[in-house]
Design a protein around this motif. Sequence first.
Motif, PDB file in Angstrom:
ATOM      1  N   UNK A 176       0.644  -1.455  -0.047  1.00 31.88           N
ATOM      2  CA  UNK A 176       0.140   0.225   0.144  1.00 31.88           C
ATOM      3  C   UNK A 176       1.027   0.734  -0.221  1.00 31.88           C
ATOM      4  N   UNK A 177       0.990   1.989  -1.101  1.00 29.57           N
ATOM      5  CA  UNK A 177       0.563   2.221  -2.407  1.00 29.57           C
ATOM      6  C   UNK A 177       1.035   0.703  -3.317  1.00 29.57           C
ATOM      7  N   UNK A 178       0.272  -0.298  -3.923  1.00 27.84           N
ATOM      8  CA  UNK A 178       0.395  -1.043  -4.945  1.00 27.84           C
ATOM      9  C   UNK A 178       1.073  -1.233  -5.635  1.00 27.84           C
ATOM     10  N   UNK A 179       2.585  -1.660  -6.164  1.00 30.33           N
ATOM     11  CA  UNK A 179       3.255  -1.442  -6.782  1.00 30.33           C
ATOM     12  C   UNK A 179       3.340  -2.774  -7.715  1.00 30.33           C
ATOM     13  N   UNK A 180       3.921  -2.361  -8.878  1.00 30.82           N
ATOM     14  CA  UNK A 180       4.389  -4.203  -9.677  1.00 30.82           C
ATOM     15  C   UNK A 180       4.485  -4.882  -9.231  1.00 30.82           C
ATOM     16  N   UNK A 181       4.636  -6.219  -9.345  1.00 28.44           N
ATOM     17  CA  UNK A 181       5.057  -7.034  -8.574  1.00 28.44           C
ATOM     18  C   UNK A 181       6.646  -7.630  -9.169  1.00 28.44           C
ATOM     19  N   UNK A 182       7.600  -6.950  -9.233  1.00 27.94           N
ATOM     20  CA  UNK A 182       8.937  -7.425  -9.238  1.00 27.94           C
ATOM     21  C   UNK A 182      10.172  -7.612  -8.543  1.00 27.94           C
ATOM     22  N   UNK A 183      11.122  -7.675  -9.241  1.00 30.75           N
ATOM     23  CA  UNK A 183      12.400  -8.182  -8.019  1.00 30.75           C
ATOM     24  C   UNK A 183      11.928  -7.466  -6.599  1.00 30.75           C
ATOM     25  N   UNK A 184      12.118  -6.179  -7.085  1.00 33.89           N
ATOM     26  CA  UNK A 184      12.333  -4.618  -6.355  1.00 33.89           C
ATOM     27  C   UNK A 184      10.930  -5.190  -5.342  1.00 33.89           C
ATOM     28  N   UNK A 185      10.478  -5.033  -5.626  1.00 30.91           N
ATOM     29  CA  UNK A 185       8.512  -5.046  -4.939  1.00 30.91           C
ATOM     30  C   UNK A 185       8.832  -6.470  -3.933  1.00 30.91           C
ATOM     31  N   UNK A 186       9.095  -7.694  -4.247  1.00 26.48           N
ATOM     32  CA  UNK A 186       9.435  -8.951  -3.914  1.00 26.48           C
ATOM     33  C   UNK A 186      10.240  -9.294  -2.539  1.00 26.48           C
ATOM     34  N   UNK A 187      11.595  -8.155  -2.653  1.00 32.33           N
ATOM     35  CA  UNK A 187      12.578  -7.938  -1.633  1.00 32.33           C
ATOM     36  C   UNK A 187      11.506  -7.414  -0.507  1.00 32.33           C
ATOM     37  N   UNK A 188      10.488  -6.867  -0.603  1.00 28.69           N
ATOM     38  CA  UNK A 188      10.036  -5.903   0.180  1.00 28.69           C
ATOM     39  C   UNK A 188       9.345  -6.812   1.109  1.00 28.69           C
ATOM     40  N   UNK A 189       8.117  -7.377  -0.230  1.00 25.27           N
ATOM     41  CA  UNK A 189       7.052  -8.577   0.454  1.00 25.27           C
ATOM     42  C   UNK A 189       7.325  -9.426   1.282  1.00 25.27           C
ATOM     43  N   UNK A 190       9.207 -10.002   0.928  1.00 23.89           N
ATOM     44  CA  UNK A 190       9.346 -11.338   1.720  1.00 23.89           C
ATOM     45  C   UNK A 190       9.679 -10.676   2.708  1.00 23.89           C
ATOM     46  N   UNK A 191      10.439  -9.650   3.671  1.00 20.33           N
ATOM     47  CA  UNK A 191      10.273  -8.793   4.360  1.00 20.33           C
ATOM     48  C   UNK A 191       9.182  -8.641   5.066  1.00 20.33           C
ATOM     49  N   UNK A 192       8.157  -8.840   5.275  1.00 23.63           N
ATOM     50  CA  UNK A 192       6.197  -7.971   5.641  1.00 23.63           C
ATOM     51  C   UNK A 192       6.211  -8.595   6.348  1.00 23.63           C
TER      52      UNK A 192
END
Length: 267
Positions: A176-192
């Motif tokens: 939030x806000x939603x961003x494209x699911x690329x490698x950079x956002x996957x790194x963020x989501x992996x630590x969510x």
Amino acid sequence: MMQLTSRLGDEFALAETDYRIWRAQIDQTWRGWTGPHGGVIAGLLVEVARRAGGDDLPVRAVDLRFLGRPADGVLTFRATSHPVGRSTAVIEVMADQEGKSVASAAVTFGRTTPTQVPDLPPTTAPQVPAPYDCVPFRLPPEIVSVGAHFEIRPAPGPLPLTGADEAWMCAWISLVPQLPTDAATLAVLADALPPAFFPTLTMPVAVPTVAFSMHLHTDLTQLTHQPVLVRATNASTVGGWSVDDIDIWDRGGALLASARQTRRVLG
């Protein structure tokens, strides 16, 4: 379906200020337990590597080390490219703050190529209810303000700080806000999610990340929408050190990435 055109760097005003030098601003809304969210710094390192020369190749792996304790504010990134042939490249990125190094990462990029080796199926996703059949859970903003940047819908399993017997968590998560699911956002989501042993506790403790690695199982050429399914499992917590394994699947059950975090338990 909404088309997402901005990327993680845009959220933090990431801009190139000199040749292979970038700056980004992390505000207090992205604070984690002890400082700026570690996943955000990991994601920015990946995004800088992409901008520094890896944009034509998919990210395959990320190897990150924290070298100091970052704070809110401006971070400066410096990138160095290392071509490793026609289909592979490694880009090293250093993050500095006020003249001190706080993190470094080596990001491996690699082209998708056909081979004679048969593809092997990745780890299958656990059977859980659909995202919007799961009740949202919000990390307390008075403890971690970064919780406002995640929509977390826990799937069946233990919840943080409930004194549970099992050290794992599983949830559908969106940015939030939603961003494209690329490698950079996957790194963020992996630590969510909080550290995977948090369900065994009843009070939070500080557990900063010391090392983070992530491996991509797809070139992400197909558009993947959030939420994604994130499962964090504690591999060990011994002598003040804790290791988690994290897997991320899309809504169709395809494994997108796996990660491992080494943390220092300060509590």
